[in-house]
Design a protein around this motif. Structure first.
Motif, PDB file in Angstrom:
ATOM      1  N   SER A  65       4.045  -4.211  -0.814  1.00 31.10           N
ATOM      2  CA  SER A  65       3.105  -4.213   0.289  1.00 31.10           C
ATOM      3  C   SER A  65       3.512  -3.097   1.254  1.00 31.10           C
ATOM      4  O   SER A  65       4.694  -2.967   1.581  1.00 31.10           O
ATOM      5  CB  SER A  65       3.157  -5.568   1.004  1.00 31.10           C
ATOM      6  N   GLN A  83       2.369  -1.250   4.992  1.00 29.46           N
ATOM      7  CA  GLN A  83       1.534  -1.429   6.180  1.00 29.46           C
ATOM      8  C   GLN A  83       2.020  -0.518   7.291  1.00 29.46           C
ATOM      9  O   GLN A  83       3.217  -0.423   7.555  1.00 29.46           O
ATOM     10  CB  GLN A  83       1.607  -2.887   6.634  1.00 29.46           C
ATOM     11  N   LYS A 114       0.154 -12.880  -3.229  1.00 21.41           N
ATOM     12  CA  LYS A 114      -0.857 -11.981  -2.643  1.00 21.41           C
ATOM     13  C   LYS A 114      -1.405 -12.581  -1.352  1.00 21.41           C
ATOM     14  O   LYS A 114      -1.513 -11.895  -0.332  1.00 21.41           O
ATOM     15  CB  LYS A 114      -1.981 -11.758  -3.658  1.00 21.41           C
ATOM     16  N   PHE A 135       1.261 -12.352   1.451  1.00 23.44           N
ATOM     17  CA  PHE A 135       1.411 -10.993   1.979  1.00 23.44           C
ATOM     18  C   PHE A 135       0.182 -10.566   2.787  1.00 23.44           C
ATOM     19  O   PHE A 135       0.312  -9.856   3.783  1.00 23.44           O
ATOM     20  CB  PHE A 135       1.709  -9.998   0.855  1.00 23.44           C
ATOM     21  N   GLU A 136      -1.009 -10.985   2.383  1.00 21.91           N
ATOM     22  CA  GLU A 136      -2.211 -10.674   3.164  1.00 21.91           C
ATOM     23  C   GLU A 136      -2.180 -11.381   4.510  1.00 21.91           C
ATOM     24  O   GLU A 136      -2.555 -10.797   5.536  1.00 21.91           O
ATOM     25  CB  GLU A 136      -3.470 -11.063   2.382  1.00 21.91           C
TER      26      GLU A 136
END
Length: 152
Positions: free
Chosen positions: A8, A10, A136, A139-140
């Motif tokens: 991930s 960001q 997923k 992490f979102e």
């Protein structure tokens, strides 16, 4: 044993020092974990992260079943990266690297997890059907919380 990875990346609108201060406190883990996980720190020495630190949690990733998870912070390089590994818990392997890279107008945060599940073929099926999607989702959720905390 099949080893999977999840990455991930960001961008955070903050300084590397601000990011580090937030992420180096285990107290903030709960702020970034979905409520549906039933996440609760059960033992931790109250200090900011350091190599050798042990943190114990209870989590309920599926069907409300409480599991014990024990992680150790193995490597810390202030304002650059840290690594946590599962010492006891639901995974056969859990190795999580957190990187903080200063970039123009902020920090690029990269998480890289390598994990493996027990039970051979059944574990591979569980990953395909449940675990991969659950990670997923986690992490979102975390990305949204980080946006709320740093980018609003």
């Amino acid at each position: 044993m099949k080893v999977y990875s999840k990455q991930s990346v960001q961008k955070v609108n903050a300084s590397v020092e601000e990011c580090w201060t937030f992420f180096s406190s285990p107290r903030n883990l709960q702020k970034m974990t979905p409520l549906t996980m039933g996440f609760e720190i059960t033992d931790f020495d109250g200090k900011n992260m350091y190599p050798g630190q042990i943190i114990q949690y209870k989590v309920s990733p599926l069907l409300g079943i409480k599991l014990t998870w024990v992680t150790e912070i193995t490597i810390v390089e202030e304002n650059r990266y840290f690594i946590d590994v599962q010492r006891f818990g639901p995974y056969t392997l859990w190795h999580h690297k957190h990187f903080f890279e200063p970039v123009e107008n902020g920090v690029l945060m990269t998480d890289l997890v390598h994990y493996a599940l027990p039970l051979g073929f059944i574990g591979r099926m569980l990953n395909a059907l449940v675990v991969k999607n659950k990670l997923k989702e986690i992490f979102e959720y975390r990305a949204e919380k980080i946006k709320e905390i740093f980018n609003s």
